[in-house]
Scaffold this active site. Structure first.
Site, PDB file in Angstrom:
ATOM      1  N   LYS A   4       0.923  -1.149  -0.113  1.00  0.00           N
ATOM      2  CA  LYS A   4      -0.070   0.044   0.080  1.00  0.00           C
ATOM      3  C   LYS A   4       0.831   1.109  -0.217  1.00  0.00           C
ATOM      4  O   LYS A   4       2.162   1.155   0.119  1.00  0.00           O
ATOM      5  CB  LYS A   4      -0.934  -0.170   1.185  1.00  0.00           C
ATOM      6  CG  LYS A   4      -1.948  -1.193   1.178  1.00  0.00           C
ATOM      7  CD  LYS A   4      -3.109  -0.949   2.134  1.00  0.00           C
ATOM      8  CE  LYS A   4      -3.950  -2.291   2.072  1.00  0.00           C
ATOM      9  NZ  LYS A   4      -4.914  -1.909   3.334  1.00  0.00           N
ATOM     10  N   TYR A  44     -11.689  -3.053  -5.076  1.00  0.00           N
ATOM     11  CA  TYR A  44     -12.428  -3.211  -3.569  1.00  0.00           C
ATOM     12  C   TYR A  44     -13.745  -3.521  -3.632  1.00  0.00           C
ATOM     13  O   TYR A  44     -14.464  -3.138  -2.817  1.00  0.00           O
ATOM     14  CB  TYR A  44     -12.023  -2.055  -2.904  1.00  0.00           C
ATOM     15  CG  TYR A  44     -10.408  -2.304  -1.944  1.00  0.00           C
ATOM     16  CD1 TYR A  44     -10.128  -3.419  -1.075  1.00  0.00           C
ATOM     17  CD2 TYR A  44      -9.419  -1.310  -2.216  1.00  0.00           C
ATOM     18  CE1 TYR A  44      -8.760  -3.422  -0.510  1.00  0.00           C
ATOM     19  CE2 TYR A  44      -8.225  -1.581  -1.716  1.00  0.00           C
ATOM     20  CZ  TYR A  44      -7.855  -2.670  -0.802  1.00  0.00           C
ATOM     21  OH  TYR A  44      -6.623  -2.807  -0.183  1.00  0.00           O
ATOM     22  N   ASN A 107      -2.408  -0.174   6.762  1.00  0.00           N
ATOM     23  CA  ASN A 107      -1.831  -1.397   7.139  1.00  0.00           C
ATOM     24  C   ASN A 107      -0.790  -2.110   6.215  1.00  0.00           C
ATOM     25  O   ASN A 107      -0.803  -3.537   6.264  1.00  0.00           O
ATOM     26  CB  ASN A 107      -2.924  -2.174   7.558  1.00  0.00           C
ATOM     27  CG  ASN A 107      -3.880  -2.502   6.433  1.00  0.00           C
ATOM     28  OD1 ASN A 107      -3.597  -2.162   5.283  1.00  0.00           O
ATOM     29  ND2 ASN A 107      -5.018  -3.603   6.697  1.00  0.00           N
ATOM     30  N   HIS A 110      -2.289  -5.398   1.423  1.00  0.00           N
ATOM     31  CA  HIS A 110      -3.353  -6.100   1.228  1.00  0.00           C
ATOM     32  C   HIS A 110      -3.090  -7.418   0.735  1.00  0.00           C
ATOM     33  O   HIS A 110      -2.045  -7.781  -0.048  1.00  0.00           O
ATOM     34  CB  HIS A 110      -4.260  -5.358  -0.123  1.00  0.00           C
ATOM     35  CG  HIS A 110      -5.458  -6.295  -0.427  1.00  0.00           C
ATOM     36  ND1 HIS A 110      -6.511  -6.456   0.118  1.00  0.00           N
ATOM     37  CD2 HIS A 110      -5.541  -6.937  -1.484  1.00  0.00           C
ATOM     38  CE1 HIS A 110      -7.388  -7.223  -0.496  1.00  0.00           C
ATOM     39  NE2 HIS A 110      -6.601  -7.664  -1.355  1.00  0.00           N
ATOM     40  N   GLU A 121      -8.347 -10.126  -8.516  1.00  0.00           N
ATOM     41  CA  GLU A 121      -7.475  -8.935  -8.195  1.00  0.00           C
ATOM     42  C   GLU A 121      -6.172  -9.034  -9.113  1.00  0.00           C
ATOM     43  O   GLU A 121      -5.701  -7.956  -9.501  1.00  0.00           O
ATOM     44  CB  GLU A 121      -7.074  -8.981  -6.920  1.00  0.00           C
ATOM     45  CG  GLU A 121      -8.351  -8.753  -5.986  1.00  0.00           C
ATOM     46  CD  GLU A 121      -8.267  -9.087  -4.444  1.00  0.00           C
ATOM     47  OE1 GLU A 121      -6.768  -9.607  -4.041  1.00  0.00           O
ATOM     48  OE2 GLU A 121      -9.014  -8.966  -3.789  1.00  0.00           O
TER      49      GLU A 121
HETATM   50  P1  CMP Z   1      -7.672  -4.835   2.987  1.00  0.00           P
HETATM   51  O1  CMP Z   1      -6.845  -6.001   3.391  1.00  0.00           O
HETATM   52  O2  CMP Z   1      -6.476  -3.942   2.019  1.00  0.00           O
HETATM   53  O3  CMP Z   1      -8.962  -4.845   2.562  1.00  0.00           O
HETATM   54  C1  CMP Z   1      -9.866  -3.739   2.809  1.00  0.00           C
HETATM   55  C2  CMP Z   1      -9.309  -2.788   3.657  1.00  0.00           C
HETATM   56  O4  CMP Z   1     -10.121  -1.721   4.342  1.00  0.00           O
HETATM   57  C3  CMP Z   1      -8.584  -3.528   4.712  1.00  0.00           C
HETATM   58  O5  CMP Z   1      -7.336  -3.854   4.532  1.00  0.00           O
HETATM   59  C4  CMP Z   1      -8.175  -2.202   5.601  1.00  0.00           C
HETATM   60  O6  CMP Z   1      -7.122  -1.343   5.555  1.00  0.00           O
HETATM   61  C5  CMP Z   1      -9.382  -1.057   5.261  1.00  0.00           C
HETATM   62  N1  CMP Z   1     -10.270  -0.819   6.446  1.00  0.00           N
HETATM   63  C6  CMP Z   1     -10.627   0.712   6.670  1.00  0.00           C
HETATM   64  N2  CMP Z   1     -11.405   0.530   7.840  1.00  0.00           N
HETATM   65  C7  CMP Z   1     -11.839  -0.767   8.069  1.00  0.00           C
HETATM   66  C8  CMP Z   1     -12.785  -1.341   8.768  1.00  0.00           C
HETATM   67  N3  CMP Z   1     -13.570  -0.628   9.788  1.00  0.00           N
HETATM   68  N4  CMP Z   1     -12.783  -2.833   8.799  1.00  0.00           N
HETATM   69  C9  CMP Z   1     -12.138  -3.295   8.002  1.00  0.00           C
HETATM   70  N5  CMP Z   1     -11.232  -2.730   6.922  1.00  0.00           N
HETATM   71  C10 CMP Z   1     -11.304  -1.424   7.090  1.00  0.00           C
END
Ligand code: CMP
Length: 132
Positions: A4, A44, A107, A110, A121
């Protein structure tokens, strides 16, 4: 897997790829790209109805990301183990998000959550599949 924007900007691409290789993944294809809004929304789309969707799309289009195609037996499950919990504060010691994640949105990476989503994806980022 996708690295990311905040992890790319912080210069953590090499360390994250090294963790994948150290844990038995073969890196098959890499691509640095800046996602546009349409691509991020499609990537997404399973989260389209979630309250965080707009922020997620805004964040994922805020800077370059790195798409990573890896190979390994049981790759989806094992990559999710290596990546750790979505929230870095809850991620197990030694996981990618524990080491490099900042918060729930930023975070670090992904990881696809199912083989079907992995194919979808990968197709969005790399287009089609490759052999070998
Ligand atoms: P990712 O694995 O990229 O998939 C969806 C992303 O949404 C997740 O990681 C998080 O970084 C982001 N995200 C932001 N807010 C939330 C939330 N409340 N719950 C889950 N995912 C979230």
């Amino acid at each position: 897997m996708m690295i990311k924007p905040e992890a790319v900007a912080a210069g953590q691409v090499g360390r994250i790829l090294a963790m994948a290789e150290t844990n038995g993944f073969t890196i098959v294809e890499l691509k640095t790209l800046r996602m546009d809004r349409e691509l991020a929304e499609r990537f997404y789309e399973v989260h389209r109805e979630r309250p965080f969707f707009a922020d997620l799309v805004r964040y994922m289009t805020s800077g370059p990301v790195v798409g990573v195609r890896v190979r390994r037996e049981d790759a989806v499950r094992r990559m999710r183990e290596l990546v750790g919990a979505t929230d870095p504060a809850e991620a197990a010691c030694g996981t990618i998000r524990f080491l490099y994640g900042t918060n729930l949105s930023q975070n670090a990476v992904h990881a696809s959550d199912s083989p079907e989503n992995a194919l979808r994806e990968l197709d969005l980022i790399f287009g089609g599949s490759i052999e070998g």
